[in-house]
Enzyme design. Structure first.
Site, PDB file in Angstrom:
ATOM      1  N   HIS A 126       0.858  -1.199   0.000  1.00 51.28           N
ATOM      2  CA  HIS A 126       0.000   0.000   0.000  1.00 51.28           C
ATOM      3  C   HIS A 126       0.888   1.241   0.000  1.00 51.28           C
ATOM      4  CE1 HIS A 126      -3.408   2.528   0.642  1.00 51.28           C
ATOM      5  NE2 HIS A 126      -3.679   2.277   1.915  1.00 51.28           N
ATOM      6  N   HIS A 168      -2.357  -2.425  -9.587  1.00 55.16           N
ATOM      7  CA  HIS A 168      -3.343  -1.783  -8.716  1.00 55.16           C
ATOM      8  C   HIS A 168      -4.596  -2.642  -8.679  1.00 55.16           C
ATOM      9  CE1 HIS A 168      -5.937   1.279  -6.944  1.00 55.16           C
ATOM     10  NE2 HIS A 168      -4.831   1.894  -6.593  1.00 55.16           N
ATOM     11  N   ASP A 198       2.575   5.412  -6.701  1.00 49.79           N
ATOM     12  CA  ASP A 198       3.839   5.340  -5.951  1.00 49.79           C
ATOM     13  C   ASP A 198       5.063   5.237  -6.841  1.00 49.79           C
ATOM     14  OD1 ASP A 198       1.883   3.462  -3.748  1.00 49.79           O
ATOM     15  OD2 ASP A 198       2.790   5.400  -3.257  1.00 49.79           O
TER      16      ASP A 198
HETATM   17  C1  SDX Z   1      -1.488   2.094  -3.315  1.00 46.96           C
HETATM   18  O1  SDX Z   1      -6.190   0.674  -3.152  1.00 46.96           O
HETATM   19  C2  SDX Z   1      -5.712   1.816  -3.429  1.00 46.96           C
HETATM   20  O2  SDX Z   1      -6.419   2.703  -3.937  1.00 46.96           O
HETATM   21  C3  SDX Z   1      -4.275   2.046  -3.033  1.00 46.96           C
HETATM   22  C4  SDX Z   1      -3.646   3.365  -3.467  1.00 46.96           C
HETATM   23  C5  SDX Z   1      -4.255   4.545  -2.760  1.00 46.96           C
HETATM   24  O3  SDX Z   1      -4.178   5.660  -3.296  1.00 46.96           O
HETATM   25  O4  SDX Z   1      -4.737   4.368  -1.595  1.00 46.96           O
HETATM   26  O5  SDX Z   1      -3.773   3.545  -4.866  1.00 46.96           O
HETATM   27  C6  SDX Z   1      -2.159   3.396  -3.097  1.00 46.96           C
HETATM   28  O6  SDX Z   1      -1.425   1.301  -2.429  1.00 46.96           O
HETATM   29  C7  SDX Z   1      -0.978   1.773  -4.688  1.00 46.96           C
HETATM   30  C8  SDX Z   1      -0.373   0.345  -4.783  1.00 46.96           C
HETATM   31  C9  SDX Z   1       1.039   0.376  -4.201  1.00 46.96           C
HETATM   32  N1  SDX Z   1       1.585  -0.992  -4.123  1.00 46.96           N
HETATM   33  C10 SDX Z   1       2.545  -1.395  -4.968  1.00 46.96           C
HETATM   34  O7  SDX Z   1       2.983  -0.724  -5.899  1.00 46.96           O
HETATM   35  C11 SDX Z   1       3.093  -2.788  -4.655  1.00 46.96           C
HETATM   36  C12 SDX Z   1       3.234  -3.602  -5.950  1.00 46.96           C
HETATM   37  N2  SDX Z   1       1.923  -3.946  -6.469  1.00 46.96           N
HETATM   38  C13 SDX Z   1       1.273  -5.064  -5.955  1.00 46.96           C
HETATM   39  O8  SDX Z   1       1.727  -5.832  -4.977  1.00 46.96           O
HETATM   40  C14 SDX Z   1      -0.163  -5.285  -6.427  1.00 46.96           C
HETATM   41  O9  SDX Z   1      -0.238  -4.887  -7.737  1.00 46.96           O
HETATM   42  C15 SDX Z   1      -1.229  -4.603  -5.599  1.00 46.96           C
HETATM   43  C16 SDX Z   1      -1.088  -4.953  -4.157  1.00 46.96           C
HETATM   44  C17 SDX Z   1      -1.124  -3.130  -5.764  1.00 46.96           C
HETATM   45  C18 SDX Z   1      -2.577  -5.080  -6.095  1.00 46.96           C
HETATM   46  O10 SDX Z   1      -2.662  -6.424  -5.817  1.00 46.96           O
HETATM   47  P1  SDX Z   1      -3.949  -7.312  -6.253  1.00 46.96           P
HETATM   48  O11 SDX Z   1      -4.995  -6.457  -6.849  1.00 46.96           O
HETATM   49  O12 SDX Z   1      -4.315  -8.177  -5.104  1.00 46.96           O
HETATM   50  O13 SDX Z   1      -3.371  -8.156  -7.456  1.00 46.96           O
HETATM   51  P2  SDX Z   1      -2.627  -9.538  -7.293  1.00 46.96           P
HETATM   52  O14 SDX Z   1      -1.579  -9.461  -6.231  1.00 46.96           O
HETATM   53  O15 SDX Z   1      -3.664 -10.601  -7.198  1.00 46.96           O
HETATM   54  O16 SDX Z   1      -1.871  -9.618  -8.701  1.00 46.96           O
HETATM   55  C19 SDX Z   1      -2.563 -10.030  -9.871  1.00 46.96           C
HETATM   56  C20 SDX Z   1      -1.478 -10.647 -10.766  1.00 46.96           C
HETATM   57  C21 SDX Z   1      -0.653 -11.718 -10.038  1.00 46.96           C
HETATM   58  O17 SDX Z   1      -0.157 -12.580 -11.033  1.00 46.96           O
HETATM   59  P3  SDX Z   1      -0.964 -14.004 -11.301  1.00 46.96           P
HETATM   60  O18 SDX Z   1      -1.099 -14.706  -9.975  1.00 46.96           O
HETATM   61  O19 SDX Z   1      -2.287 -13.595 -11.901  1.00 46.96           O
HETATM   62  O20 SDX Z   1      -0.069 -14.747 -12.280  1.00 46.96           O
HETATM   63  O21 SDX Z   1      -0.514  -9.643 -11.125  1.00 46.96           O
HETATM   64  C22 SDX Z   1       0.742  -9.955 -10.565  1.00 46.96           C
HETATM   65  C23 SDX Z   1       0.507 -10.955  -9.470  1.00 46.96           C
HETATM   66  O22 SDX Z   1       1.646 -11.791  -9.264  1.00 46.96           O
HETATM   67  N3  SDX Z   1       1.282  -8.697 -10.033  1.00 46.96           N
HETATM   68  C24 SDX Z   1       2.536  -8.298 -10.166  1.00 46.96           C
HETATM   69  C25 SDX Z   1       2.579  -7.022  -9.576  1.00 46.96           C
HETATM   70  N4  SDX Z   1       1.376  -6.692  -9.099  1.00 46.96           N
HETATM   71  C26 SDX Z   1       0.570  -7.735  -9.390  1.00 46.96           C
HETATM   72  N5  SDX Z   1       3.617  -8.878 -10.710  1.00 46.96           N
HETATM   73  C27 SDX Z   1       4.759  -8.165 -10.680  1.00 46.96           C
HETATM   74  N6  SDX Z   1       4.894  -6.928 -10.134  1.00 46.96           N
HETATM   75  C28 SDX Z   1       3.817  -6.329  -9.581  1.00 46.96           C
HETATM   76  N7  SDX Z   1       3.939  -5.132  -9.034  1.00 46.96           N
END
Ligand code: SDX
Length: 430
Positions: free
Chosen positions: A267, A308, A365
């Site tokens: 997050h 996201h 971010d």
């Molecule tokens: C914020 O919710 C909000 O509005 C948050 C926010 C706000 O303003 O409050 O926007 C702020 O928190 C932004 C997000 C910051 N976090 C990151 O940048 C961390 C990296 N991103 C992730 O860990 C992930 O993308 C999330 C946590 C942001 C979202 O996760 P989800 O929606 O639960 O998606 P998921 O983990 O189920 O991923 C779906 C697929 C997976 O692959 P498969 O299992 O389908 O093969 O996408 C892949 C994941 O492995 N994946 C990534 C990835 N993010 C998702 N692979 C590589 N790098 C990534 N960053």
């Protein structure tokens, strides 16, 4: 499915129910499943609440497919172009943009609540010098309830309003104090003759021995970043504030819980993680390797600042911040090779099927840390910056929920997977 209902018949039991369909002013129609368990004996399960609405809210709307973000109906791009953080805070809380008089009164109130109680310094000095500022912020904000216990009646609208003002006003003072403590500098008092962001930068960087010369672009850039981070619907930290608020807890406890939730690297902690990731990648020649690692599930490595839960398109905030990077660094006369690494990483990921198929784009971010770094803000303070801005959204949601008489305590159910009933066994028979 009828215009206003979804009829459900459970195959094996034959039980039936009609689930009302709720339509908001924007966004998908929603099935109200409140009567499902009573009528059918069934729960629903939605890990991470991917398709579950937890509340009704009029504050922020996101269309993840279109990359749309509206604060009280106003597009984020227009607010970024024309507004200020305090004006956006007023908008989020009150639902309308302030007229000149209302803006002046709001700014005056915030300005005259920026001081923190002197004994908070003693509290802060109890932390080890190298405490992470988010740990300090979480503890100190939660402790504010101890200083305003005569005004914690959450059923009193004036107490609620005052708590919101105090949180928006004091967050920068406490954040800057946490930073100053961590570098052994004396804590600076807020200067009421300065604007919100300029005041914060002075509390961060002014030293007693010489005047601070800030370039105007610094406060402008910070104000814009605060606008972009002010609110974002039911994200994890805002949902946390609402859940804690649903128990009747005081606003300082609610916001402290929100700070704790924001700290996670999935997050708000992602902005700090992005900088560390870019520094680890080092230069553009290592980008391809980083992309491969991010695609390898066994690597445990993710591209921080990418992906996201809601945006399956470019995060509109990231697009604005990416444009800001060049302008701000130029005006500050700063060049940062990490910006080139970030741009190269974005280009490589956006051309890679793994990211395209999963609709993984840069989020808010991904670029913000480049600007914070150019402003001289240390990486450990990046999520603190996010918390200062998000306080506006947290208090707006807390106020909205606190004023809603239909609010119920949040108490999810579960799918139990543990041991079925069994009798106790004496130790000599185990
Ligand atoms: C914020 O919710 C909000 O509005 C948050 C926010 C706000 O303003 O409050 O926007 C702020 O928190 C932004 C997000 C910051 N976090 C990151 O940048 C961390 C990296 N991103 C992730 O860990 C992930 O993308 C999330 C946590 C942001 C979202 O996760 P989800 O929606 O639960 O998606 P998921 O983990 O189920 O991923 C779906 C697929 C997976 O692959 P498969 O299992 O389908 O093969 O996408 C892949 C994941 O492995 N994946 C990534 C990835 N993010 C998702 N692979 C590589 N790098 C990534 N960053």
């Amino acid at each position: 499915m009828s215009a206003k209902h979804a009829a459900l018949t459970v195959a094996d039991s034959g039980k039936q129910t009609e689930l009302p369909l709720i339509e908001g002013s924007l966004g998908p129609a929603t099935l109200d499943i409140g009567r499902l368990y009573r009528d059918t004996g069934l729960f629903t399960f939605d890990q991470g609440f991917v398709s579950t609405a937890s509340c009704k809210s009029a504050i922020t709307y996101i269309d993840g497919d279109q990359g749309v973000l509206l604060y009280r109906g106003y597009p984020i791009e227009q607010l970024a172009q024309n507004s200020s953080f305090l004006e956006v805070a007023y908008l989020l809380i009150n639902g309308e943009l302030p007229d000149a008089g209302q803006a002046q009164v709001f700014e005056h109130e915030v300005t005259h609540h920026t001081m923190m109680h002197e004994s908070l310094k003693t509290f802060m000095h109890g932390f080890h010098y190298d405490a992470h500022p988010m740990a300090m912020l979480c503890g100190v904000i939660g402790s504010l309830a101890a200083f305003y216990h005569e005004q914690l009646d959450i059923d009193d609208a004036e107490h609620r309003r005052l708590a919101a003002i105090r949180l928006i006003a004091k967050m920068p003072t406490i954040a800057a104090a946490a930073y100053r403590y961590s570098i052994g500098w004396p804590i600076r008092f807020p200067r009421n003759n300065l604007e919100y962001c300029e005041r914060f930068l002075h509390m961060m960087f002014e030293v007693p021995s010489e005047p601070l010369h800030l370039k105007p672009v610094a406060a402008r850039a910070l104000d814009l970043l605060f606008i972009l981070h002010a609110d974002h619907e039911q994200n994890a930290s805002t949902s946390t504030v609402r859940l804690v608020g649903s128990t009747g807890a005081n606003p300082y406890a609610c916001v402290a819980a929100g700070i704790a939730a924001l700290w996670g690297p999935a997050h708000g902690g992602a902005n700090e993680a992005v900088l560390k990731m870019l520094e680890e990648i080092g230069d553009a020649s290592q980008v391809a390797r980083a992309v491969q690692r991010a695609k390898d599930k066994d690597s445990g490595f993710r591209l921080m600042g990418f992906g996201h839960r809601v945006y399956k398109n470019y995060d509109p905030r990231a697009a604005i911040i990416r444009e800001m990077c060049h302008k701000v660094l130029d005006e500050l006369g700063v060049s940062d090779p990490l910006l080139d690494v970030a741009m190269e990483l974005e280009q490589a990921a956006l051309k890679d099927d793994y990211f395209v198929e999963r609709k993984l784009y840069p989020n808010v971010d991904f670029y913000s840390g480049i600007i914070y770094k150019a402003l001289g803000i240390p990486t450990s303070m990046f999520t603190v910056m996010f918390a200062i801005a998000r306080t506006a959204g947290w208090v707006a949601h807390w106020l909205e929920q606190s004023a809603d008489a239909s609010t119920k305590i949040g108490r999810p159910r579960q799918i139990y997977t543990g041991a079925v009933r069994r009798d106790y066994v004496a130790v000599d028979r185990r």
